[in-house]
Design an enzyme around this catalytic site. Structure first.
Site, PDB file in Angstrom:
ATOM      1  N   ASP A 181      29.040-117.568  10.309  1.00 39.73           N
ATOM      2  CA  ASP A 181      28.773-118.018   8.932  1.00 39.73           C
ATOM      3  C   ASP A 181      27.602-117.206   8.396  1.00 39.73           C
ATOM      4  O   ASP A 181      27.145-116.240   9.041  1.00 39.73           O
ATOM      5  CB  ASP A 181      28.489-119.534   8.901  1.00 39.73           C
ATOM      6  CG  ASP A 181      29.044-120.156   7.621  1.00 39.73           C
ATOM      7  OD1 ASP A 181      28.622-119.723   6.527  1.00 39.73           O
ATOM      8  OD2 ASP A 181      29.902-121.053   7.701  1.00 39.73           O
ATOM      9  N   HIS A 194      31.367-116.626   3.364  1.00 36.92           N
ATOM     10  CA  HIS A 194      30.532-117.117   4.471  1.00 36.92           C
ATOM     11  C   HIS A 194      30.216-116.001   5.478  1.00 36.92           C
ATOM     12  O   HIS A 194      30.114-116.266   6.685  1.00 36.92           O
ATOM     13  CB  HIS A 194      31.233-118.274   5.197  1.00 36.92           C
ATOM     14  CG  HIS A 194      31.229-119.561   4.421  1.00 36.92           C
ATOM     15  ND1 HIS A 194      30.165-120.420   4.399  1.00 36.92           N
ATOM     16  CD2 HIS A 194      32.170-120.123   3.626  1.00 36.92           C
ATOM     17  CE1 HIS A 194      30.446-121.471   3.630  1.00 36.92           C
ATOM     18  NE2 HIS A 194      31.663-121.309   3.149  1.00 36.92           N
ATOM     19  N   GLU A 219      35.687-121.220   0.383  1.00 36.35           N
ATOM     20  CA  GLU A 219      34.495-121.050  -0.458  1.00 36.35           C
ATOM     21  C   GLU A 219      34.072-119.592  -0.614  1.00 36.35           C
ATOM     22  O   GLU A 219      32.892-119.263  -0.469  1.00 36.35           O
ATOM     23  CB  GLU A 219      33.337-121.884   0.121  1.00 36.35           C
ATOM     24  CG  GLU A 219      33.642-123.364   0.122  1.00 36.35           C
ATOM     25  CD  GLU A 219      32.572-124.214   0.789  1.00 36.35           C
ATOM     26  OE1 GLU A 219      32.351-125.335   0.328  1.00 36.35           O
ATOM     27  OE2 GLU A 219      31.956-123.753   1.786  1.00 36.35           O
TER      28      GLU A 219
HETATM   29  C1  ACM Z   1      34.713-126.292   4.389  1.00 33.28           C
HETATM   30  O1  ACM Z   1      34.274-127.447   4.498  1.00 33.28           O
HETATM   31  N1  ACM Z   1      34.052-125.408   3.655  1.00 33.28           N
HETATM   32  C2  ACM Z   1      35.934-125.877   5.058  1.00 33.28           C
END
Ligand code: ACM
Length: 636
Positions: free
Chosen positions: A201, A275, A352
C-alpha cells in the site's frame, strides 16, 4: 471389563461431584454453529492418559501434536494407540453430506469418534472438541482442580462456503511473522480457511521481490508516528525512515506452511494501480509523473482528498497504465509472488485509484487515443485486462476489489465486493464469481460502539449488524457467490492487542455467516455463545471488544424543542443506569426505561450497564454538546 468399570465410575464421579475450581459445567457453545447438533445426557470424562487412534491418515502427526499441546494444560498425557478412547477415522468411502471440510463427531460417556473425508474435516472436528471442553482449556498456564469433561453430543458439520476469509492489512502497519502466525491460529479456531494478506500500500511494501530489491530497501520503511493516522504532520527530511519491515521469501514460505498445517490458504494482494506509493517511492519511473515529486513512502500524513462526490490524490500514488515499464515490473512481481504462494488466486487490488494525475498525463492521452478509451475508468479497465493476462500467464486466477468492474471487467475476473453488495451482484449477473466482503457488514476496522468510547474511526459496525451478514443476495445465482470475508484494515491499528480488539467478536459473526447453514442464524443464541467465548478469550488472554455491553444513543427533539435521548443495548437482558449530574452512575441510580429529556443545564449524560447486580459495561460519558451535534442539521 475393568476399563469399562473404571470409565463408569469416573462418569459417576463426574456427574455427581462438584470440584473446587470448576467454574461451570461445560455447555455446548460452539462457534460457528454446527450444521446439525443433537445433545445427549452425560459427559465424556478425559482420563489423565488419553489414547488417541488416527486411522487412514498418514500425515496425522500434526493432529496428534496439536491435541497433545492443548491438553497438556489439563495435565493430560496424549499417546497414539490403535484402540484410543478418541478415534479419528478418515473415511475410505467419501461421504457427500460432509464434503471436503466437514466431519461427524460423536461424544458418548465412553468414547469420542470423529469421521471425515479429508484431513481438514478432522482438524475442524478437533477445534469443535476443544470448544466442548471447559473454558480453562484455553489457559496459557496449567490448570488444576478442573473436571476435564465434555457433554455428550452428536454433531454433523460442514461449511456453507468454500471461501471463508479474513483480510489482514500488514501494509499500513507492519506485523511480524509471529504476529501473523498468531492471527492464523485464532482464525483457524473458528474454521476460517483463507487469510488474505494485504501486502502493499502507500505505507509499505511488505514482501521481498528479489528482482526488485528497492521495493523493500526503500518501500518497506516510513517514519514512525502515533496518534490518529491520516492527519499526521508530513515527515521532515531528517526524520529517520526506520519504521516498518517486510517478509523475506523464506518468511513467506514459512507462513504458507504454517497456514497450510492449519488448513488455511494465503491469498496475497498486491494493490495496484492505486495505493502504490511505496512502489513508486522505490521506482518513481512507474508513475505517470516521474520526477515531478520527491516520492516518499507515506507515514500517515494526508495524501488524498475524499469528498462525497469522489476523490483525488494530492500526490501521484498510481502506477501509469500507459507505461510499458509498469507491465514489466508487474510481470517480475507476479512471477515471484506466484512461485511463493500455492493458492490458486492472486489479488491485484484495484480499489480507490485516483485518476487526477492520469488526467494531466500526455502518455495517458496518447494511450486513450490509440486504444479508443473513452474515460479514465476505461483506462483502469485497460490496465486490469493487461494485469489479468500476466496473472493467468503465471497459472493463477485474477481477483480484485469491485472497482475492477468499472470500465469493463476482465473476462476471467473474480470480484471481491466491498462497496456494499452492489458490485458483487452486478458481477454475478455477468456470470463472474464473487466473494462478498461489504463494508456494511464485514469491515473490522470500523468502530464497534459509540465513538465517545471507541478509538476513533470514521464509521461504526456493531456486532448485531455484522451478524446480519448474508453473502448470497436473493437476486443472484447462489453458485457464483463462492464465499465471504471480513477485512481488517490497519491504518488505526498499531499493535496486536488492538488488532485482537478490532477482530473479535465480529469475526465470530462472520465465521458463522460463512460456515453455518443460513437458517441456523439466531442472534440471541449467538450472543449467548459469544459471551462464553469471551470467557474463553479471557483464559487465553486474547483481547476482544466488550462493546455489545454498552448502549447506543439516538437523539431527537420534542415538539417543544427539548433534547430527547433514547438508548438501547444489543444484549437484551441488561439494565442501563444514568446520571446528568456529572457523577458516575451505578445500579442505585435511575434506571433507563424510556426516552429521556435532557435537563436544560446538563453538561454530560453518564451511563453504565448492569446485568442484575453485576456491572458489565464501561463507564460512558456522553457530552450533551456531542448529542446536540448529532441532531439532523435543521434541528441544531
Ligand atoms: C477497500 O476497502 N478500499 C477495498
Amino acid at each position: 471389563m475393568k476399563k469399562n468399570l473404571l470409565t463408569f465410575l469416573s462418569f459417576l464421579l463426574a456427574s455427581t461431584l462438584t470440584v473446587k475450581g470448576q467454574s461451570s459445567e461445560p455447555e455446548i457453545a460452539v462457534i460457528p454453529k454446527p450444521a446439525e447438533i443433537k445433545t445427549q445426557a452425560g459427559y465424556f470424562v478425559l482420563p489423565d492418559h488419553l489414547q488417541v487412534s488416527i486411522t487412514n491418515y498418514p500425515g496425522s502427526d500434526f493432529l496428534l501434536t496439536s491435541l497433545s499441546k492443548k491438553l497438556s494444560v489439563a495435565g493430560i498425557h496424549v499417546t497414539h494407540s490403535s484402540q484410543g478412547s478418541i478415534s479419528f477415522l478418515l473415511n475410505k468411502n467419501y461421504d457427500p453430506t460432509i464434503g471436503d471440510e466437514g466431519y461427524s463427531l460423536s461424544v458418548s460417556a465412553k468414547a469420542i469418534q470423529v469421521k471425515a473425508n479429508k484431513p481438514a474435516g478432522m482438524y475442524y472436528a478437533m477445534q469443535t472438541i476443544f470448544q466442548l471442553l471447559p473454558k480453562e482449556i484455553e489457559s496459557k498456564a496449567p490448570v488444576k482442580n478442573i473436571h476435564w469433561k465434555m457433554p455428550c453430543v452428536n454433531i454433523v458439520d460442514y461449511p456453507r462456503f468454500a471461501w471463508r476469509g479474513l483480510m489482514f492489512d500488514v501494509a499500513r502497519h507492519f506485523f511480524t511473522k509471529k504476529e501473523v502466525e498468531d492471527f492464523i491460529d485464532n482464525m483457524a479456531m473458528y474454521k476460517y480457511n483463507l487469510l488474505h494478506l494485504h501486502l502493499t500500500d502507500d505505507e509499505g511494501w511488505r514482501i521481498q521481490i528479489k528482482s526488485l530489491p528497492r521495493l523493500t530497501e526503500v518501500g518497506a520503511w516510513n517514519v514512525k508516528k502515533v496518534g490518529t493516522f491520516g492527519n499526521f504532520t508530513p515527515p521532515t527530511p531528517d526524520e529517520p525512515r526506520n519504521y516498518g519491515g517486510f517478509y523475506t521469501q523464506d518468511d513467506i514460505k514459512e507462513l504458507v506452511q504454517y497456514a497450510k498445517d492449519r488448513f488455511v490458504n494465503i491469498l496475497p494482494e498486491i494493490d495496484v494501480p492505486g495505493h502504490s506509493l511505496a512502489a513508486i517511492a522505490s521506482y518513481p519511473e512507474l508513475s505517470c509523473t516521474p520526477g515531478a515529486e520527491n516520492y516518499k513512502v507515506r507515514s500517515g500524513e494526508s495524501i488524498m482528498n475524499w469528498s462525497a462526490h469522489g476523490f483525488t490524490a494530492k500526490i501521484d500514488n498510481t502506477l501509469c497504465p500507459a507505461n510499458d515499464k509498469v507491465y514489466t515490473f508487474l510481470d517480475k512481481v507476479f512471477t515471484e509472488v506466484a512461485a511463493l504462494f500455492p493458492f490458486d488466486y492472486i489479488h491485484v487490488g484495484g480499489d480507490e485509484c485516483a485518476k487526477n494525475f492520469w488526467e494531466q498525463s500526455d502518455a495517458i492521452k496518447q494511450l486513450m487515443t490509440r486504444e479508443g478509451l473513452k474515460n479514465y475508468e476505461e483506462v483502469q479497465s485497460y490496465f486490469e485486462k493487461k494485469v489479468e493476462k500476466i496473472i493467468l500467464s503465471k497459472g493463477k486466477k485474477f481477483i480484485g476489489w469491485d472497482e475492477i468492474l468499472e470500465g469493463g471487467l476482465a473476462p476471467s475476473a473474480i470480484v471481491m465486493s466491498w462497496r456494499g453488495m452492489k458490485g458483487g451482484i452486478e458481477a454475478a449477473k455477468m456470470g463472474h464469481q464473487v466473494v462478498m466482503s461489504p463494508t456494511t457488514f464485514a469491515y473490522l476496522d470500523y468502530m464497534q460502539g459509540d465513538k465517545v468510547i471507541e478509538p476513533p474511526v470514521y464509521a461504526t459496525l456493531r456486532l448485531n449488524k455484522a451478524y446480519e451478514f448474508e453473502p448470497v443476495p436473493d437476486s443472484v445465482d447462489a453458485k457464483l457467490i463462492i464465499g465471504g470475508q471480513a477485512n481488517l484494515w490497519s491504518e488505526q491499528v498499531y499493535n496486536t492487542r488492538h488488532l485482537q480488539y478490532m477482530v473479535w467478536p465480529r469475526a465470530f459473526a462472520i465465521a458463522e455467516a460463512v460456515w453455518s447453514p443460513r437458517n441456523a442464524r439466531n442472534w440471541k443464541d449467538f450472543e449467548k455463545r459469544v459471551e462464553k467465548h469471551f470467557a474463553r478469550f479471557d483464559e487465553a488472554e486474547i483481547k476482544y471488544a466488550p462493546s455489545i455491553f454498552d448502549p447506543s444513543f439516538s437523539v431527537s427533539t420534542t415538539a417543544t424543542n427539548e433534547l430527547k435521548v433514547e438508548m438501547a443495548t444489543e444484549v437484551d437482558d441488561l439494565d442501563i443506569y444514568y446520571s446528568f449530574d456529572n457523577s458516575f452512575p451505578d445500579r442505585f441510580y435511575p434506571k433507563y426505561t424510556g426516552p429521556l429529556i435532557v435537563p436544560k443545564d446538563a453538561v454530560n449524560l453518564k451511563v453504565i450497564t448492569y446485568r442484575g447486580t453485576q456491572k458489565i459495561g464501561r463507564d460512558i460519558t456522553m457530552p450533551i454538546e456531542e448529542l446536540k451535534s448529532r441532531l439532523p442539521k435543521a434541528k441544531k
